[in-house]
Design a protein around this motif. Sequence first.
Motif, mmCIF file in Angstrom:
data_model
loop_
_atom_site.group_PDB
_atom_site.id
_atom_site.type_symbol
_atom_site.label_atom_id
_atom_site.label_comp_id
_atom_site.label_asym_id
_atom_site.label_seq_id
_atom_site.Cartn_x
_atom_site.Cartn_y
_atom_site.Cartn_z
ATOM 1 N N LEU B 57 0.562 -1.413 0.144
ATOM 2 C CA LEU B 57 0.201 0.054 -0.228
ATOM 3 C C LEU B 57 1.137 1.166 -0.054
ATOM 4 O O LEU B 57 0.641 2.342 -0.586
ATOM 5 C CB LEU B 57 -1.067 -0.179 1.034
ATOM 6 C CG LEU B 57 -1.785 -1.151 1.174
ATOM 7 C CD1 LEU B 57 -2.940 -0.852 2.457
ATOM 8 C CD2 LEU B 57 -3.327 -0.060 -0.441
ATOM 9 N N LEU B 58 1.584 0.676 0.834
ATOM 10 C CA LEU B 58 2.752 2.133 0.690
ATOM 11 C C LEU B 58 3.392 2.366 -0.700
ATOM 12 O O LEU B 58 3.670 3.348 -0.632
ATOM 13 C CB LEU B 58 3.765 2.269 1.757
ATOM 14 C CG LEU B 58 3.246 2.724 3.225
ATOM 15 C CD1 LEU B 58 4.398 1.828 3.650
ATOM 16 C CD2 LEU B 58 3.264 3.578 3.588
ATOM 17 N N ALA B 59 3.465 1.591 -1.955
ATOM 18 C CA ALA B 59 4.381 1.744 -2.412
ATOM 19 C C ALA B 59 3.200 1.371 -3.730
ATOM 20 O O ALA B 59 3.686 1.792 -4.942
ATOM 21 C CB ALA B 59 5.356 0.425 -2.983
ATOM 22 N N ARG B 60 1.914 1.433 -3.375
ATOM 23 C CA ARG B 60 1.078 1.537 -3.911
ATOM 24 C C ARG B 60 1.120 0.781 -5.075
ATOM 25 O O ARG B 60 0.386 0.701 -6.567
ATOM 26 C CB ARG B 60 0.887 2.848 -4.837
ATOM 27 C CG ARG B 60 0.781 4.161 -3.603
ATOM 28 C CD ARG B 60 -0.720 4.134 -2.808
ATOM 29 N NE ARG B 60 -1.776 4.822 -4.089
ATOM 30 C CZ ARG B 60 -3.667 4.088 -3.280
ATOM 31 N NH1 ARG B 60 -3.639 3.676 -2.319
ATOM 32 N NH2 ARG B 60 -4.538 5.145 -3.905
ATOM 33 N N GLU B 61 2.130 -0.412 -4.776
ATOM 34 C CA GLU B 61 1.666 -1.209 -6.224
ATOM 35 C C GLU B 61 0.111 -2.309 -6.077
ATOM 36 O O GLU B 61 0.211 -3.561 -5.477
ATOM 37 C CB GLU B 61 2.883 -2.033 -5.438
ATOM 38 C CG GLU B 61 4.561 -1.950 -6.094
ATOM 39 C CD GLU B 61 4.917 -2.706 -5.520
ATOM 40 O OE1 GLU B 61 4.975 -3.898 -5.683
ATOM 41 O OE2 GLU B 61 5.917 -2.639 -5.965
ATOM 42 N N MET B 122 -0.142 5.381 11.176
ATOM 43 C CA MET B 122 -0.874 6.156 10.027
ATOM 44 C C MET B 122 -1.235 5.228 9.004
ATOM 45 O O MET B 122 -1.393 4.062 9.001
ATOM 46 C CB MET B 122 0.316 6.666 9.358
ATOM 47 C CG MET B 122 -0.403 7.363 8.340
ATOM 48 S SD MET B 122 0.590 8.262 6.774
ATOM 49 C CE MET B 122 1.220 6.376 5.845
ATOM 50 N N PRO B 123 -3.008 5.639 9.010
ATOM 51 C CA PRO B 123 -3.519 4.936 9.139
ATOM 52 C C PRO B 123 -3.849 4.256 7.233
ATOM 53 O O PRO B 123 -2.998 5.619 6.568
ATOM 54 C CB PRO B 123 -5.286 4.999 9.554
ATOM 55 C CG PRO B 123 -4.925 6.539 9.733
ATOM 56 C CD PRO B 123 -3.579 7.099 10.489
ATOM 57 N N LEU B 124 -3.377 3.448 6.559
ATOM 58 C CA LEU B 124 -3.646 2.738 5.112
ATOM 59 C C LEU B 124 -4.798 2.759 4.886
ATOM 60 O O LEU B 124 -5.137 2.822 3.642
ATOM 61 C CB LEU B 124 -2.576 1.804 5.367
ATOM 62 C CG LEU B 124 -1.117 2.667 5.437
ATOM 63 C CD1 LEU B 124 0.167 1.671 5.357
ATOM 64 C CD2 LEU B 124 0.028 3.871 4.293
ATOM 65 N N GLY B 125 -5.280 2.057 5.668
ATOM 66 C CA GLY B 125 -6.942 1.271 4.646
ATOM 67 C C GLY B 125 -7.125 0.320 5.692
ATOM 68 O O GLY B 125 -6.751 0.159 7.036
ATOM 69 N N LYS B 126 -8.634 -0.570 5.113
ATOM 70 C CA LYS B 126 -9.240 -0.707 6.406
ATOM 71 C C LYS B 126 -9.238 -2.323 5.182
ATOM 72 O O LYS B 126 -9.526 -2.527 4.159
ATOM 73 C CB LYS B 126 -10.790 -0.416 6.545
ATOM 74 C CG LYS B 126 -10.392 0.037 7.458
ATOM 75 C CD LYS B 126 -11.826 0.148 7.711
ATOM 76 C CE LYS B 126 -12.202 0.664 9.653
ATOM 77 N NZ LYS B 126 -13.877 1.573 9.212
ATOM 78 N N LEU B 127 -9.291 -4.186 6.040
ATOM 79 C CA LEU B 127 -8.925 -5.081 4.858
ATOM 80 C C LEU B 127 -10.338 -5.885 5.870
ATOM 81 O O LEU B 127 -10.577 -5.937 6.949
ATOM 82 C CB LEU B 127 -8.098 -5.519 5.422
ATOM 83 C CG LEU B 127 -7.852 -7.350 4.775
ATOM 84 C CD1 LEU B 127 -7.622 -6.981 2.820
ATOM 85 C CD2 LEU B 127 -7.114 -8.166 5.361
ATOM 86 N N PHE B 128 -11.105 -6.130 4.556
ATOM 87 C CA PHE B 128 -12.792 -6.719 5.300
ATOM 88 C C PHE B 128 -12.138 -8.247 4.698
ATOM 89 O O PHE B 128 -12.291 -8.410 3.205
ATOM 90 C CB PHE B 128 -13.756 -6.313 5.133
ATOM 91 C CG PHE B 128 -13.834 -5.526 5.969
ATOM 92 C CD1 PHE B 128 -14.657 -5.392 6.732
ATOM 93 C CD2 PHE B 128 -14.370 -3.907 4.785
ATOM 94 C CE1 PHE B 128 -15.152 -3.739 7.353
ATOM 95 C CE2 PHE B 128 -14.739 -2.462 5.715
ATOM 96 C CZ PHE B 128 -14.950 -2.618 6.841
ATOM 97 N N VAL B 129 -12.095 -8.691 6.079
ATOM 98 C CA VAL B 129 -12.643 -10.252 4.761
ATOM 99 C C VAL B 129 -14.110 -11.486 5.803
ATOM 100 O O VAL B 129 -14.077 -11.334 6.552
ATOM 101 C CB VAL B 129 -11.334 -11.610 5.209
ATOM 102 C CG1 VAL B 129 -11.415 -12.918 5.193
ATOM 103 C CG2 VAL B 129 -9.708 -10.789 4.841
ATOM 104 N N MET B 130 -13.799 -11.681 4.667
ATOM 105 C CA MET B 130 -15.426 -12.512 5.010
ATOM 106 C C MET B 130 -14.638 -14.023 5.115
ATOM 107 O O MET B 130 -14.789 -14.628 3.933
ATOM 108 C CB MET B 130 -16.759 -12.117 4.481
ATOM 109 C CG MET B 130 -17.666 -11.226 4.650
ATOM 110 S SD MET B 130 -19.034 -11.234 3.571
ATOM 111 C CE MET B 130 -18.479 -10.309 2.004
ATOM 112 N N VAL B 131 -15.274 -14.951 6.095
ATOM 113 C CA VAL B 131 -14.642 -16.321 6.104
ATOM 114 C C VAL B 131 -15.989 -17.003 6.280
ATOM 115 O O VAL B 131 -17.224 -17.114 6.687
ATOM 116 C CB VAL B 131 -13.673 -17.094 6.626
ATOM 117 C CG1 VAL B 131 -13.250 -18.142 6.409
ATOM 118 C CG2 VAL B 131 -12.762 -15.477 6.869
#
Lengths: 122, 766
Positions: B57-61, B122-131
């Motif tokens: 995310l930092l590298a925006r790759e 420093m917030p970079l984003g959110k990850l949601f996983v549905m299992v």
Amino acid sequence: MNRVLVVEDNKDNLQLLTYALRRGGYEVIAAETGENGVEAAIRERPFFILMDIDLPGIDGLEATRRIRNSETDGSIPIIAITSYAMRGDMERVIQAGCNGYFEKPIDPLTIVGRIHAVLGMT
Amino acid sequence: MSLRVKILLPLLALSGLLVVYLYGYWMPRSLENIERRHLVSVERHVDSVAEAIVPLLLARELDTIYENLNALMNRNSDWVGIQLTDSGGRRIYPLQAAAPAPRGSAPDDIHRIERQISYLGMPLGKLFVMVDFGPRLLAMRERQQELMGILLLVVVSYAAITGLVLDRSARRPINLLAHASKRLAEGDFSAGLPAPGGDEVGVLVNSFRSMRDAIRSYQEELRVANSYNRSLIEASLDPLVTIGPDGKITDVNSSTEGVTGCGRGELIGTDFSDYFTEPEKAREGYRRVFREGAVRDYALEIRQREGPVVPVLYNASVYRNETGDVIGVFAAARDITELRKSEGELERITQRNEMILNSAGEGIYGTDVEGNLLFINPSAAMMLGYGEEEVIGKNSHLLFHHSKADGTRYPFDECPLHKSLSHGEVSRGREEVFWTRGGKRFDVEHVSTPLVESGNIVGAVVVFRDITDRKRMEAELRMLNEELEERVKERTADLQKKSAELQESQRVLVDLVKDLNLKTTELEQANSRLKELDTLKSMFIASMSHELRTPLNSIIGFSSILLDEWTGTVTAEQKENLATILRSGRHLLALINDVIDVSKVEAGIVQRQVEEFDLYVVIEEAASTLAKEIKDKGLYLKVEAVHQQMSSDRRRLLQCVLNLISNAVKFTEQGGITVVARIVGPGGDGRTVEISVIDSGVGIKEEDLSKLFRAFSRLESPLKTRVPGTGLGLYLTKKLLEEVLEGEILCMSGQKEGSCFVMRVPVRIE
């Protein structure tokens, strides 16, 4: 046709009958026993027979029967002459084969007429 | 509750509890644990993914992020959705809207895991996983259920095996044993027993078997004893009964059945007192037995169902059990019907003997072997002049037989009465005398009979009667008899004389009868001779008919042909002679015929020849026969005849008519003859024919009418000399009419008025 047979053992009666029958125009053949009568009847074939019933040997009834038995064609008229003692024996006489019967005594004056009456001759 | 149930029920309950525990508690808890542990491991995985994404995310790759996340999705099949947003909330992954959660999974099984991705605060984003945990959990549950099934199977099998073993080794032997006990109670010793094993049941079976054997032998003993007792009871001919304390019958023997008329089954259990005419007395009886222990000869009367009342005597006693308690009464009855009867009989006989003694007219007394008086009846006492009582015990010989008739002493051993005592003979006689108290003597007739008991003479009975008067009368009678005999002798002699006379008369009579018999024989002979003569007469008649007539026929025949000139002419004188011969011949023939007919009629040998014919023809024939003769005599003939069919003897009727007409012709010189034949009859019934022949001849004198029809009677007539006749004509006519034709003839005539003969005959005869 005019020969007749008289079977009668009594000579007197025979004579009387012979007189009467000759006077009536008949020729008379006589027999004095039943056996002779049967023989004569068969041999001569008379016009008619006067048959005394009281005969020595076979009687008139038996003689009549024998004559009747011997016949093949029409029959000879047989008239029986019976004694007074045999009155009422008409049936026996007729059964033996007689055509009629006269009772003794025989009246020579009327006998032929009476025979003709029995034979139906007028 | 059976043993089987008792054992199996806890086992089944345990199984149930186990099932409840496993399903209700253990399984949910176990699943929960597994889910929790899995969730921790998934979160750890998501954490590591979030760590790994930070540099990217930092590298925006973004391409690499995409690739990695896609690879994650493909690798983990239970991950149903990944969403990545940047710190601004913009969605980086996936590019399209998230795919919907896969179907089939409960929403509870979908777990949402959210992680903040930050770098150094420093917030970079959110990850949601549905299992989706669903499939995993399902598999786990299935495995656990399998496990539980196996466990349950083990438990149930154990319960079943336990039950089976128990059933085989305990329940079935116990049941068999129970069945055998039940059969034993019913008296059957043969029921099968289970095989005894070495266990407790085996012990039980063995002890049961020995118990049963013991009971069996005991019962056998009891049965023998019982049958012995029963035989004893039944052997008694007297009715035996046992009675309980309540008065009910507990047992009877067959004799009781016989005497009451009731069966054993009917009797047992019923009241003892019911079978007696006095039930109360019967009850009192057995109560007394209970009270006192026994009774003897207690009289009762048994009431039979059918038949008479039976009087009995009861002997009864109580009987006790082992401990000595009274448990019943044993009662034996004795039928005393016969006893009663013989008692009554004895009494009656005694009374009767007493009566006989008292009422007998003869003197009767009895003595012992010494001759001492045992009894004496009133008649004897009276005749001897003693009182009845005072002589008893005294010697009879010394008392009234002490002397002979002549007054001399009579020794006892000479006395005939003594013989009965010494020799046992019956002595009877009429020669003894007895003496009264007053010294008077009287003749006696006596019979002395010895009394014998068991072969020994113990005394005698003497019956006597005073025959003094009778002896006197007998003497008188003897005298009278002698007189009578004398008279009888005289009379006998007289009678003998008379008898001789009578015999003589009889002899004469016998001779007469003989004579008469002789005469009768002669008469019979005469009679038979007469009969012979009669036969001879008949024979004579028969030969007459032939032998007399044959020559006559010749006489008549030949004279008639001569007269008729058949054989040549005859002179007038010859003719006259021939006519005489002819007439005489005819007359003789008529006479012979009439005589024969009369004889036949009189002998009753005329035979009737019945035939059918016409009356008219007969009359005509008669008339024509005589027509010539009548005409020759110059008379007229008038015939009035009817046609009538008849059944009669034609020839005889013709003969009668001819006779009458010919008679009329003979006695008529002028005028003529009328013949009338008609039907008359009693009451005009048309059953009788009347033929009248009327002439105008000389007639008949009235006094001659009665002689008319007699045989051979010829009346005095002016024409007598000129009239030929046999004298039989009318007699024969009358006979023929009466005996053959069943008719009659009568004559009506007056002198000079001509005669009228009337015949009446029935139209039909048999």
